[in-house]
Design a protein around this motif. Sequence first.
Motif, PDB file in Angstrom:
ATOM      1  N   PRO A  42       0.833  -1.207   0.000  1.00 41.44           N
ATOM      2  CA  PRO A  42       0.000   0.000   0.000  1.00 41.44           C
ATOM      3  C   PRO A  42       0.867   1.257   0.000  1.00 41.44           C
ATOM      4  N   GLY A  43       0.639   2.125  -0.958  1.00 38.55           N
ATOM      5  CA  GLY A  43       1.434   3.339  -1.058  1.00 38.55           C
ATOM      6  C   GLY A  43       2.801   3.133  -1.656  1.00 38.55           C
ATOM      7  N   ARG A  44       3.064   1.901  -2.119  1.00 38.19           N
ATOM      8  CA  ARG A  44       4.370   1.580  -2.719  1.00 38.19           C
ATOM      9  C   ARG A  44       4.182   0.373  -3.651  1.00 38.19           C
ATOM     10  N   GLU A  45       3.308   0.547  -4.614  1.00 40.82           N
ATOM     11  CA  GLU A  45       3.009  -0.571  -5.505  1.00 40.82           C
ATOM     12  C   GLU A  45       4.199  -0.938  -6.376  1.00 40.82           C
ATOM     13  N   VAL A  46       4.927   0.079  -6.808  1.00 42.19           N
ATOM     14  CA  VAL A  46       6.072  -0.119  -7.708  1.00 42.19           C
ATOM     15  C   VAL A  46       7.234   0.720  -7.202  1.00 42.19           C
ATOM     16  N   GLU A  47       8.455   0.221  -7.402  1.00 41.63           N
ATOM     17  CA  GLU A  47       9.638   1.027  -7.079  1.00 41.63           C
ATOM     18  C   GLU A  47      10.592   1.002  -8.267  1.00 41.63           C
ATOM     19  N   VAL A  48      11.066   2.177  -8.636  1.00 41.64           N
ATOM     20  CA  VAL A  48      12.006   2.332  -9.741  1.00 41.64           C
ATOM     21  C   VAL A  48      13.355   2.755  -9.178  1.00 41.64           C
ATOM     22  N   PHE A  49      14.415   2.143  -9.662  1.00 36.27           N
ATOM     23  CA  PHE A  49      15.769   2.423  -9.177  1.00 36.27           C
ATOM     24  C   PHE A  49      16.603   3.022 -10.303  1.00 36.27           C
ATOM     25  N   ALA A  50      17.094   4.237 -10.075  1.00 36.35           N
ATOM     26  CA  ALA A  50      17.922   4.907 -11.076  1.00 36.35           C
ATOM     27  C   ALA A  50      19.319   4.292 -11.086  1.00 36.35           C
ATOM     28  N   LEU A  51      19.849   4.047 -12.278  1.00 41.60           N
ATOM     29  CA  LEU A  51      21.153   3.401 -12.400  1.00 41.60           C
ATOM     30  C   LEU A  51      22.295   4.369 -12.670  1.00 41.60           C
ATOM     31  N   CYS A  52      22.006   5.488 -13.289  1.00 46.58           N
ATOM     32  CA  CYS A  52      23.105   6.377 -13.704  1.00 46.58           C
ATOM     33  C   CYS A  52      22.684   7.840 -13.603  1.00 46.58           C
ATOM     34  N   ALA A  53      22.136   8.208 -12.455  1.00 47.54           N
ATOM     35  CA  ALA A  53      21.619   9.565 -12.285  1.00 47.54           C
ATOM     36  C   ALA A  53      22.707  10.620 -12.391  1.00 47.54           C
ATOM     37  N   LEU A  63      13.158   9.158 -15.935  1.00 48.42           N
ATOM     38  CA  LEU A  63      12.553   8.297 -14.922  1.00 48.42           C
ATOM     39  C   LEU A  63      11.557   9.076 -14.064  1.00 48.42           C
ATOM     40  N   ALA A  64      11.954  10.276 -13.647  1.00 50.21           N
ATOM     41  CA  ALA A  64      11.084  11.093 -12.810  1.00 50.21           C
ATOM     42  C   ALA A  64       9.797  11.463 -13.541  1.00 50.21           C
ATOM     43  N   ALA A  65       9.922  11.785 -14.812  1.00 47.12           N
ATOM     44  CA  ALA A  65       8.734  12.128 -15.600  1.00 47.12           C
ATOM     45  C   ALA A  65       7.794  10.935 -15.703  1.00 47.12           C
ATOM     46  N   GLY A  66       8.357   9.735 -15.856  1.00 44.08           N
ATOM     47  CA  GLY A  66       7.530   8.537 -15.924  1.00 44.08           C
ATOM     48  C   GLY A  66       6.821   8.246 -14.617  1.00 44.08           C
ATOM     49  N   VAL A  67       7.526   8.441 -13.508  1.00 42.35           N
ATOM     50  CA  VAL A  67       6.922   8.216 -12.189  1.00 42.35           C
ATOM     51  C   VAL A  67       5.806   9.226 -11.938  1.00 42.35           C
ATOM     52  N   ARG A  71       0.448   5.032 -13.232  1.00 40.44           N
ATOM     53  CA  ARG A  71      -0.914   4.670 -12.844  1.00 40.44           C
ATOM     54  C   ARG A  71      -0.975   4.169 -11.410  1.00 40.44           C
ATOM     55  N   GLN A  72       0.138   3.647 -10.900  1.00 40.56           N
ATOM     56  CA  GLN A  72       0.209   3.168  -9.527  1.00 40.56           C
ATOM     57  C   GLN A  72       1.166   4.039  -8.727  1.00 40.56           C
ATOM     58  N   THR A  73       0.976   4.067  -7.415  1.00 39.38           N
ATOM     59  CA  THR A  73       1.890   4.819  -6.573  1.00 39.38           C
ATOM     60  C   THR A  73       3.285   4.212  -6.692  1.00 39.38           C
ATOM     61  N   THR A  74       4.233   5.013  -7.086  1.00 32.94           N
ATOM     62  CA  THR A  74       5.561   4.521  -7.437  1.00 32.94           C
ATOM     63  C   THR A  74       6.633   5.303  -6.699  1.00 32.94           C
ATOM     64  N   TRP A  75       7.577   4.578  -6.126  1.00 29.73           N
ATOM     65  CA  TRP A  75       8.741   5.196  -5.509  1.00 29.73           C
ATOM     66  C   TRP A  75       9.873   5.241  -6.520  1.00 29.73           C
ATOM     67  N   LEU A  76      10.650   6.303  -6.459  1.00 26.85           N
ATOM     68  CA  LEU A  76      11.858   6.437  -7.283  1.00 26.85           C
ATOM     69  C   LEU A  76      13.050   6.550  -6.339  1.00 26.85           C
ATOM     70  N   THR A  77      13.924   5.550  -6.360  1.00 23.84           N
ATOM     71  CA  THR A  77      15.080   5.492  -5.480  1.00 23.84           C
ATOM     72  C   THR A  77      16.332   5.823  -6.284  1.00 23.84           C
ATOM     73  N   PRO A 221       2.572   9.251  -8.614  1.00 25.61           N
ATOM     74  CA  PRO A 221       2.215  10.652  -8.837  1.00 25.61           C
ATOM     75  C   PRO A 221       1.655  11.269  -7.563  1.00 25.61           C
ATOM     76  N   VAL A 222       1.941  12.525  -7.326  1.00 26.29           N
ATOM     77  CA  VAL A 222       1.587  13.166  -6.063  1.00 26.29           C
ATOM     78  C   VAL A 222       0.080  13.165  -5.831  1.00 26.29           C
ATOM     79  N   ALA A 223      -0.698  13.384  -6.885  1.00 21.40           N
ATOM     80  CA  ALA A 223      -2.147  13.455  -6.732  1.00 21.40           C
ATOM     81  C   ALA A 223      -2.709  12.150  -6.184  1.00 21.40           C
ATOM     82  N   SER A 224      -2.233  11.003  -6.690  1.00 17.22           N
ATOM     83  CA  SER A 224      -2.770   9.715  -6.243  1.00 17.22           C
ATOM     84  C   SER A 224      -2.267   9.348  -4.858  1.00 17.22           C
TER      85      SER A 224
END
Length: 227
Positions: A42-53, A63-67, A71-77, A221-224
């Motif tokens: 809940p509140g963390r359905e998907v997590e994306v990990f940046a490889l070469c920020a 990556l940030a634009a995609g997050v 459609r699901q609440t997504t964390w970007l690490t 996304p912040v709204a969701s």
Amino acid sequence: MAKIEPELIRRWLDGWTVARSLPEAEPVEPAGDGLRSKCDQPGREVEVFALCADERPESLARLAAGVAVARQTTWLTVPTLRPGTVEAVLAAAGLELLRRSEWFMTTDLTEHPRHAPGAPYEREVRTEGPVTSVSLRGPTGEVAARGAVAVVGADAIADRIETDAAHRRRGLGRAVMSTLAETAVSQGARTGLLIASEEGRRLYSSLGWHHEADVLIARGPVASSTR
């Protein structure tokens, strides 16, 4: 180190998904800027990990634009040696910054300090496949401290190291880490990898773990996430 190697992040993620019984992470296409893991929390359905920020800031922006439109609440690490720059990119994409003070850390497990739990605590070790869980139990059987490690090849990824508030400042975290390291070495691991919280990094630093990069975590996304 001058930069955080993408392969090091991949190795950590391979072990982290094993430790948490999650599906293997998949590349974020089309550019392969990062890896995506289905967490189903809940509140963390998907997590994306940046490889070469740091080396390719445009990859982090993608990556940030995609997050931001997921459609699901997504964390970007984001592991980085340039946290200020990363924070600005995340803010520009409209993401909510959750954590800005975690550390990506490594160690040589063969040189890890040894610590045994003092009385009245008893140690319980369980290994299932590549994952070993350690619990330290108090006099009435309560779990005073715990942690897990997943061994993948020569890497051991420590995860969910916790000490109950009522049992802190008794060396239990050190005892858990010692047992995890010893077990991992017996299974062929040589390098320890973890992402440390602000509280945990003091413990790991005292045990000889090395800071490789800061880790920033944002959500969208912040709204969701705020409905």
